[in-house]
Design a protein around this motif. Structure first.
Motif, PDB file in Angstrom:
ATOM      1  N   GLY A   1       0.807  -1.210   0.000  1.00  0.00           N
ATOM      2  CA  GLY A   1       0.000   0.000   0.000  1.00  0.00           C
ATOM      3  C   GLY A   1       0.839   1.257   0.000  1.00  0.00           C
ATOM      4  O   GLY A   1       2.048   1.222  -0.285  1.00  0.00           O
ATOM      5  N   ARG A   2       0.169   2.370   0.345  1.00  0.00           N
ATOM      6  CA  ARG A   2       0.854   3.670   0.356  1.00  0.00           C
ATOM      7  C   ARG A   2       0.422   4.483   1.577  1.00  0.00           C
ATOM      8  O   ARG A   2      -0.747   4.450   1.983  1.00  0.00           O
ATOM      9  CB  ARG A   2       0.551   4.453  -0.930  1.00  0.00           C
ATOM     10  CG  ARG A   2       1.157   3.814  -2.176  1.00  0.00           C
ATOM     11  CD  ARG A   2       1.051   4.704  -3.394  1.00  0.00           C
ATOM     12  NE  ARG A   2       1.735   4.118  -4.544  1.00  0.00           N
ATOM     13  CZ  ARG A   2       3.044   4.213  -4.778  1.00  0.00           C
ATOM     14  NH1 ARG A   2       3.798   4.901  -3.934  1.00  0.00           N
ATOM     15  NH2 ARG A   2       3.582   3.657  -5.838  1.00  0.00           N
ATOM     16  N   LEU A   3       1.375   5.209   2.130  1.00  0.00           N
ATOM     17  CA  LEU A   3       1.128   6.067   3.287  1.00  0.00           C
ATOM     18  C   LEU A   3       0.016   7.067   2.961  1.00  0.00           C
ATOM     19  O   LEU A   3       0.022   7.694   1.899  1.00  0.00           O
ATOM     20  CB  LEU A   3       2.415   6.802   3.666  1.00  0.00           C
ATOM     21  CG  LEU A   3       2.361   7.723   4.879  1.00  0.00           C
ATOM     22  CD1 LEU A   3       2.049   6.946   6.159  1.00  0.00           C
ATOM     23  CD2 LEU A   3       3.694   8.473   5.034  1.00  0.00           C
ATOM     24  N   HIS A   4      -0.928   7.207   3.900  1.00  0.00           N
ATOM     25  CA  HIS A   4      -2.094   8.044   3.623  1.00  0.00           C
ATOM     26  C   HIS A   4      -2.102   9.309   4.475  1.00  0.00           C
ATOM     27  O   HIS A   4      -2.108  10.422   3.958  1.00  0.00           O
ATOM     28  CB  HIS A   4      -3.365   7.231   3.858  1.00  0.00           C
ATOM     29  CG  HIS A   4      -4.604   7.851   3.286  1.00  0.00           C
ATOM     30  ND1 HIS A   4      -4.612   8.557   2.099  1.00  0.00           N
ATOM     31  CD2 HIS A   4      -5.897   7.866   3.735  1.00  0.00           C
ATOM     32  CE1 HIS A   4      -5.830   8.981   1.834  1.00  0.00           C
ATOM     33  NE2 HIS A   4      -6.631   8.583   2.816  1.00  0.00           N
TER      34      HIS A   4
ATOM     35  N   VAL B   1      -1.804   5.921   9.201  1.00  0.00           N
ATOM     36  CA  VAL B   1      -2.573   4.929   8.454  1.00  0.00           C
ATOM     37  C   VAL B   1      -2.103   4.920   7.009  1.00  0.00           C
ATOM     38  O   VAL B   1      -1.559   5.909   6.501  1.00  0.00           O
ATOM     39  CB  VAL B   1      -4.090   5.206   8.513  1.00  0.00           C
ATOM     40  CG1 VAL B   1      -4.596   5.128   9.942  1.00  0.00           C
ATOM     41  CG2 VAL B   1      -4.433   6.559   7.899  1.00  0.00           C
ATOM     42  N   PHE B   2      -2.322   3.779   6.353  1.00  0.00           N
ATOM     43  CA  PHE B   2      -1.980   3.662   4.933  1.00  0.00           C
ATOM     44  C   PHE B   2      -3.097   2.936   4.201  1.00  0.00           C
ATOM     45  O   PHE B   2      -3.834   2.125   4.794  1.00  0.00           O
ATOM     46  CB  PHE B   2      -0.646   2.934   4.746  1.00  0.00           C
ATOM     47  CG  PHE B   2      -0.633   1.508   5.246  1.00  0.00           C
ATOM     48  CD1 PHE B   2      -0.958   0.453   4.393  1.00  0.00           C
ATOM     49  CD2 PHE B   2      -0.290   1.215   6.559  1.00  0.00           C
ATOM     50  CE1 PHE B   2      -0.935  -0.860   4.840  1.00  0.00           C
ATOM     51  CE2 PHE B   2      -0.258  -0.099   7.015  1.00  0.00           C
ATOM     52  CZ  PHE B   2      -0.591  -1.150   6.154  1.00  0.00           C
ATOM     53  N   THR B   3      -3.238   3.233   2.929  1.00  0.00           N
ATOM     54  CA  THR B   3      -4.229   2.555   2.096  1.00  0.00           C
ATOM     55  C   THR B   3      -3.611   1.302   1.490  1.00  0.00           C
ATOM     56  O   THR B   3      -2.392   1.218   1.313  1.00  0.00           O
ATOM     57  CB  THR B   3      -4.725   3.469   0.970  1.00  0.00           C
ATOM     58  OG1 THR B   3      -3.594   3.922   0.204  1.00  0.00           O
ATOM     59  CG2 THR B   3      -5.452   4.687   1.542  1.00  0.00           C
ATOM     60  N   PHE B   4      -4.458   0.353   1.175  1.00  0.00           N
ATOM     61  CA  PHE B   4      -3.993  -0.905   0.582  1.00  0.00           C
ATOM     62  C   PHE B   4      -4.091  -0.851  -0.934  1.00  0.00           C
ATOM     63  O   PHE B   4      -5.031  -0.270  -1.492  1.00  0.00           O
ATOM     64  CB  PHE B   4      -4.825  -2.078   1.102  1.00  0.00           C
ATOM     65  CG  PHE B   4      -4.574  -2.406   2.546  1.00  0.00           C
ATOM     66  CD1 PHE B   4      -3.492  -3.191   2.920  1.00  0.00           C
ATOM     67  CD2 PHE B   4      -5.415  -1.915   3.536  1.00  0.00           C
ATOM     68  CE1 PHE B   4      -3.256  -3.486   4.250  1.00  0.00           C
ATOM     69  CE2 PHE B   4      -5.188  -2.212   4.872  1.00  0.00           C
ATOM     70  CZ  PHE B   4      -4.106  -2.997   5.226  1.00  0.00           C
TER      71      PHE B   4
END
Length: 312
Positions: free
Chosen positions: A158-161, A171-174
């Motif tokens: 994922g990526r850092l949100h 939190v990070f998104t998948f």
């Protein structure tokens, strides 16, 4: 040698009972069916075996919990040595390693605490500490969209949100192709949130010390000259003899879960090293307690969940 369906069912029923009481059964590591042990020798007698990590410190509650089992029950000591959990989890669940990359530099990593609901944009996000996935020891910029890995560079998930340094939460998104499971290894499913109160029994699953249990020993921390989030609470190991280590470096980001499977905090810092308290022999490495940010807001103090717009 075949084992009867009745004995298998009795073993499973006992395992279910012990699992429900596990936070109060330090050192109990499993249940199986096997040969009863006499000293170092195995006998031919088949029994339901409760596996413990320390045969000299068997929880006294076991006698009452096993009393109604309709087959012989014996206790055996077995050594389950915790190792750093760099397992690739597919689907992704809480309790394992998570790392981030910022400006081409890979972080040392910490623990993916679990998976939360994104209250701001919908969907599901992974949760860890800001100092785990939104900071770097290098002079590089931390940016939304920086890649997140589990367990390492071979697998981007994922990526850092978004993140908040004040509560040390991120939190990070998948990525679309990544399967996720809203559970924590060795703990299972969790739902809802609560505030940690003095005396609460809690547990966490971190990448270094795996599953450990403790009791809330202090609340309402007002930090003085340190970066610990305000209103943090302290968790002290609940069995100094059998489980002296509650947390170690790398466990940051672990979600703290209470007896009702509610999330009450996120582990941000370890406490004093056990070896600084007990100097006899060779004490195991790690901290006898840790500090966690309260998950819920109280008064003017923002909780970890609200700070990054999540719920469970």
């Amino acid at each position: 040698m075949d084992v009867s369906p009745e004995m298998l069912a009795a073993k499973d029923a006992l395992a279910t009972l012990l699992r429900q009481a596990l936070p109060f059964l330090p050192g109990v590591a499993g249940v199986d069916i096997g040969f009863r042990q006499d000293g170092v020798e195995l006998t031919d007698e088949v029994a339901i075996r409760v596996l413990v990590t320390d045969g000299d410190n068997v929880p006294s509650q076991l006698d009452a919990l096993t009393a109604d089992t309709p087959f012989p029950v014996t206790v055996v000591q077995r050594d389950f040595t915790p190792l750093a959990d760099d397992t690739t989890y597919d689907p992704v669940i809480g309790g394992g390693t998570v790392k981030a990359e910022h400006g081409g530099f890979l972080s040392a990593g910490g623990t993916l605490g679990g998976i939360a609901n994104d209250a701001m944009f919908g969907g599901r996000v992974g949760v860890s500490c800001a100092h785990v996935i939104a900071s770097s020891t290098e002079s590089v910029n931390i940016a939304q969209g920086d890649p997140i890995y589990q367990p390492g560079l071979n697998r981007k998930i994922g990526r850092l949100h978004r993140w908040q340094d004040a509560t040390d939460t991120a939190v990070f998104t998948f990525d679309d192709a990544i399967a996720i499971d809203g559970a924590i290894a060795d703990i299972g499913a969790y739902s809802g949130m609560s505030r940690a109160a003095l005396g609460d029994a809690v547990r966490k699953r971190g990448k270094r010390t795996l599953l450990t249990t403790g009791r809330v020993s202090a609340v309402g921390l007002q930090p003085l000259g340190i970066g610990t989030p305000p209103n943090s609470f302290e968790i002290y190991t609940d069995d100094v003899v059998n489980q002296p280590i509650f947390a170690e470096s790398g466990d940051s980001g672990s979600l703290i879960v209470n007896l009702f499977d509610q999330v009450v905090g996120i582990l941000t810092q370890k406490g004093i090293e056990y070896s600084k308290i007990v100097t006899i022999g060779t004490p195991p490495p790690g901290a006898i307690f840790g500090f966690a940010t309260q998950m819920m807001t109280e008064g003017s103090v923002t909780g970890a969940a609200d700070s990054v717009g999540i719920n469970f």
